[in-house]
Scaffold this active site. Structure first.
Site, PDB file in Angstrom:
ATOM      1  CB  VAL A   1     130.726   2.996  14.608  1.00  0.00           C
ATOM      2  CG1 VAL A   1     131.525   2.381  13.490  1.00  0.00           C
ATOM      3  CG2 VAL A   1     130.134   1.941  15.509  1.00  0.00           C
TER       4      VAL A   1
ATOM      5  CG  ASP B   1     123.898   0.918  20.453  1.00  0.00           C
ATOM      6  OD1 ASP B   1     123.676   0.053  21.306  1.00  0.00           O
ATOM      7  OD2 ASP B   1     124.718   1.827  20.615  1.00  0.00           O
TER       8      ASP B   1
ATOM      9  N   GLY C   1     122.231   4.113  23.664  1.00  0.00           N
ATOM     10  CA  GLY C   1     122.634   3.979  22.262  1.00  0.00           C
ATOM     11  C   GLY C   1     121.570   3.463  21.315  1.00  0.00           C
TER      12      GLY C   1
ATOM     13  CG  ASP D   1     132.540  -4.385  21.686  1.00  0.00           C
ATOM     14  OD1 ASP D   1     133.329  -5.259  21.295  1.00  0.00           O
ATOM     15  OD2 ASP D   1     132.918  -3.241  21.978  1.00  0.00           O
TER      16      ASP D   1
HETATM   17  C1  PRP Z   1     127.260   0.001  24.282  1.00  0.00           C
HETATM   18  C2  PRP Z   1     126.107  -0.606  23.486  1.00  0.00           C
HETATM   19  C3  PRP Z   1     125.821  -1.887  24.212  1.00  0.00           C
HETATM   20  C4  PRP Z   1     127.155  -2.273  24.830  1.00  0.00           C
HETATM   21  C5  PRP Z   1     127.760  -3.386  24.021  1.00  0.00           C
HETATM   22  O1  PRP Z   1     126.728   0.760  25.310  1.00  0.00           O
HETATM   23  O2  PRP Z   1     125.002   0.241  23.450  1.00  0.00           O
HETATM   24  O3  PRP Z   1     124.831  -1.730  25.205  1.00  0.00           O
HETATM   25  O4  PRP Z   1     128.000  -1.107  24.776  1.00  0.00           O
HETATM   26  O5  PRP Z   1     128.941  -3.821  24.584  1.00  0.00           O
HETATM   27  P1  PRP Z   1     129.196  -5.318  25.014  1.00  0.00           P
HETATM   28  O6  PRP Z   1     128.669  -6.231  23.944  1.00  0.00           O
HETATM   29  O7  PRP Z   1     130.723  -5.382  25.104  1.00  0.00           O
HETATM   30  O8  PRP Z   1     128.564  -5.569  26.342  1.00  0.00           O
HETATM   31  P2  PRP Z   1     127.559   1.918  26.033  1.00  0.00           P
HETATM   32  O9  PRP Z   1     128.287   1.321  27.210  1.00  0.00           O
HETATM   33  O10 PRP Z   1     128.384   2.637  25.016  1.00  0.00           O
HETATM   34  O11 PRP Z   1     126.437   2.865  26.619  1.00  0.00           O
HETATM   35  P3  PRP Z   1     125.439   3.865  25.847  1.00  0.00           P
HETATM   36  O12 PRP Z   1     124.591   3.004  24.935  1.00  0.00           O
HETATM   37  O13 PRP Z   1     124.624   4.443  26.962  1.00  0.00           O
HETATM   38  O14 PRP Z   1     126.249   4.889  25.109  1.00  0.00           O
END
Ligand code: PRP
Length: 184
Positions: free
Chosen positions: A153, A100, A44, A103
């Site tokens: 998003v 990115d 991301g 959360d």
């Molecule tokens: C998303 C983002 C963070 C993580 C945040 O990655 O890029 O790395 O989730 O979440 P957290 O604060 O609850 O740990 P995602 O799992 O969507 O993977 P990607 O970036 O490969 O799409």
């Protein structure tokens, strides 16, 4: 993906790029003499990291690390597994982790622990987006682009099931079923 999916622009690309320039200025101001080692959390953060790097003199390379939370369905178990990039040589380095979105905070906390444990001199965090209402782990975030409400998003590198990363704006995504029930 369906034609009934709904999209609402939350942050237009121009606003995002301008904010990234401001974040970079803060990063340089905080440490003018020693450019950090940039580490993007992929997938991301790749787009954000590439843009940020352009504003950071002395940072020719963006390293990458992969992290995933495992769980069933949409519910995270809270366990973060660190994949490729976990063996980056960070000993003695001042690492800047680039995300990115933060959360729950679990991913960034796990990565900070890993890199500090591997001898990084410091491990700061720059995230384009944060959802403070979702936080579970109280992890320090040094540079924040935008604080947003708890909405899903996509765009500017962020995906839904592998789609939409190429959208230039940051967009709130409402899939077909949710859009229909919201409409009553
Ligand atoms: C998303 C983002 C963070 C993580 C945040 O990655 O890029 O790395 O989730 O979440 P957290 O604060 O609850 O740990 P995602 O799992 O969507 O993977 P990607 O970036 O490969 O799409």
């Amino acid at each position: 993906m369906s034609s009934a999916d709904r999209f609402r622009v939350l942050l237009p690309q121009q606003e995002v790029l301008s904010r990234i320039g401001e974040m970079a200025a803060h990063i340089v101001r905080d440490d003018p003499d020693e450019p950090p080692m940039l580490v993007a959390v992929v997938e991301g953060a790749r787009t954000f990291a590439a843009r940020l790097r352009c504003f950071l003199p002395g940072c020719p390379i963006v390293h990458e690390v992969k992290a995933s939370s495992y769980g069933t369905g949409t519910v995270s178990s809270g366990e973060v597994s660190i994949g490729s990039g976990s063996d980056l040589r960070v000993s003695g380095c001042r690492v800047l982790l680039i995300e990115d979105i933060v959360d729950t905070g679990r991913t960034i906390e796990a990565l900070r622990r890993r890199f500090l444990g591997a001898g990084a001199r410091s491990c700061r965090v720059a995230t384009l987006l944060t959802k403070p209402s979702r936080r579970v782990v109280d992890v320090p975030i040094d540079y924040v682009g935008f604080s947003i409400p708890d909405e899903f998003v996509i765009g500017f590198g962020m995906d839904h099931a592998g789609h939409y990363r190429e959208l230039p704006d940051i967009v709130v995504y409402e899939p077909e079923a949710a859009a229909e029930s919201a409409a009553g």
